[in-house]
Motif scaffolding. Structure first.
Motif, short mmCIF file in Angstrom:
data_model
loop_
_atom_site.label_atom_id
_atom_site.label_comp_id
_atom_site.label_asym_id
_atom_site.label_seq_id
_atom_site.Cartn_x
_atom_site.Cartn_y
_atom_site.Cartn_z
N HIS A 1 0.81 -1.22 0.00
CA HIS A 1 0.00 0.00 0.00
C HIS A 1 0.85 1.28 0.00
N THR A 2 2.12 1.13 -0.34
CA THR A 2 2.99 2.27 -0.58
C THR A 2 3.57 2.15 -1.98
N VAL A 3 4.37 1.11 -2.19
CA VAL A 3 4.91 0.83 -3.52
C VAL A 3 3.94 -0.02 -4.32
N THR A 4 3.22 -0.91 -3.62
CA THR A 4 2.22 -1.75 -4.29
C THR A 4 0.83 -1.37 -3.84
N THR A 5 -0.16 -1.73 -4.62
CA THR A 5 -1.54 -1.37 -4.30
C THR A 5 -2.23 -2.40 -3.41
N SER A 6 -1.53 -3.51 -3.15
CA SER A 6 -2.17 -4.59 -2.39
C SER A 6 -1.24 -5.10 -1.30
N GLY A 7 -1.77 -6.01 -0.47
CA GLY A 7 -0.98 -6.64 0.58
C GLY A 7 -0.39 -7.95 0.09
N TYR B 1 1.58 -2.16 -9.06
CA TYR B 1 2.41 -1.10 -8.49
C TYR B 1 1.65 0.22 -8.39
N HIS B 2 2.00 0.98 -7.36
CA HIS B 2 1.44 2.33 -7.18
C HIS B 2 2.37 3.31 -7.88
N GLU B 3 1.97 3.79 -9.03
CA GLU B 3 2.87 4.53 -9.90
C GLU B 3 3.49 5.78 -9.28
N PRO B 4 2.76 6.58 -8.49
CA PRO B 4 3.42 7.76 -7.89
C PRO B 4 4.61 7.39 -7.01
N ALA B 5 4.47 6.31 -6.23
CA ALA B 5 5.58 5.88 -5.37
C ALA B 5 6.71 5.28 -6.19
N ASP C 1 12.51 -6.96 -9.12
CA ASP C 1 11.82 -6.33 -10.25
C ASP C 1 12.03 -4.83 -10.26
N LEU C 2 12.06 -4.21 -9.09
CA LEU C 2 12.23 -2.77 -9.00
C LEU C 2 13.70 -2.35 -8.99
N GLY C 3 14.58 -3.32 -8.86
CA GLY C 3 16.00 -2.99 -8.81
C GLY C 3 16.42 -2.38 -7.49
N ALA C 4 15.68 -2.69 -6.41
CA ALA C 4 16.06 -2.20 -5.08
C ALA C 4 17.40 -2.82 -4.68
N ASP C 5 18.17 -2.10 -3.91
CA ASP C 5 19.48 -2.57 -3.50
C ASP C 5 19.41 -3.56 -2.34
N ALA D 1 12.30 8.58 3.74
CA ALA D 1 11.49 7.38 3.94
C ALA D 1 10.07 7.63 3.46
N TYR D 2 9.45 6.57 2.94
CA TYR D 2 8.08 6.61 2.42
C TYR D 2 7.24 5.58 3.17
N GLY D 3 6.04 5.97 3.60
CA GLY D 3 5.15 5.04 4.29
C GLY D 3 3.72 5.48 4.20
#
Length: 263
Positions: free
Chosen positions: A13-19, A93-97, A128-132, A180-182
């Protein structure tokens, strides 16, 4: 404006739209032909805990206690099919985030996902997102099966802040050079541990706090798309708690089954 060197992102519910936790679990049970009612009853129990005010950490622990006896390798393998199905919805994915995440990557920031979810789904999202790096709740596994216990605390609340501060220390980055994003009040420790915060959606209390702190606001996630599950059939591996003689039916998991990383 200071350069952001480390960016921390909550996931569900931040980067993704679901749990990820509830939807992967539904996919797991459906694919193995476990009775649909088992999954629905489990979600009702967790939602009831939330409704009566149980701490988010306790609900998170209860979710993993419910995995006791399930095959961890099968769960990991099933996660790949689940993830493909989520991407196929076109609204995972939640596109703005994600746009913010891409912006930080473009400018060389070290991107870390921080979630109460667990490695099976998060590894795929991070790749998929290329997070470190990703930091999460870690279920204990013995002899290839989940024990129902955790290796360490749930990655909720202050645990997120502690994990983030450890990353900053390891990378010799001052907190002022992080963000940080939450989306939930339980993300406040993480948001406050970083040099600046961004609230994605959130309830009135969180958005009011964001205004007081001078944090940026992003729109909340839209309703998660329905997720088409495998047709429920005779189980290849019986559920540890499956009732005999019950017939499973195909179904689609909708937002009413979706839960955030607390459950």
């Amino acid at each position: 404006m200071r350069r952001v060197k480390v960016a921390f992102f909550d996931v569900d519910h931040t980067v993704t739209t679901s749990g990820s936790m509830s939807r992967l679990l539904a996919y797991y049970h459906a694919a193995l032909g476990h009775p649909r009612r088992d999954f629905e009853d489990r979600m009702c129990e967790l939602k009831a805990m939330t409704a009566v005010g149980c701490p988010r950490e306790a609900v998170n622990r209860a979710y993993y206690a419910g995995l006791e006896g399930l095959d961890a390798e099968v769960m990991a393998a099933m996660a790949g099919a689940w993830f493909d199905a989520e991407l196929a919805t076109g609204g995972f994915y939640h596109e703005p985030a994600v746009a913010e995440l891409r912006r930080h990557q473009k400018h060389g920031a070290y991107v870390v996902l921080v979630s109460g979810s667990f490695p099976a789904p998060l590894r795929l999202i991070a790749e998929d997102l290329g997070a470190d790096e990703f930091l999460c709740t870690v279920p204990c596994v013995e002899r290839g099966r989940y024990t129902g216990d955790l290796d360490g605390p749930p990655m909720i609340g202050t645990a997120k802040a502690d994990a983030a501060l450890k990353v900053l220390l390891q990378r010799d980055v001052p907190a002022r050079d992080s963000i940080a994003y939450g989306d939930h009040v339980s993300d406040l420790p993480l948001l406050r541990a970083a040099g600046s915060g961004v609230v994605v959606g959130g309830d009135h209390r969180l958005r009011t706090l964001a205004s007081a702190e001078g944090w940026t606001l992003l729109p909340g996630t839209p309703p998660a798309p329905d997720l088409r599950l495998p047709a429920w059939s005779a189980p290849a591996h019986p559920s540890p708690w499956a009732a005999r003689g019950r017939t499973a039916q195909p179904f689609v998991i909708s937002a009413r089954y979706d839960m955030s990383e607390s459950a």
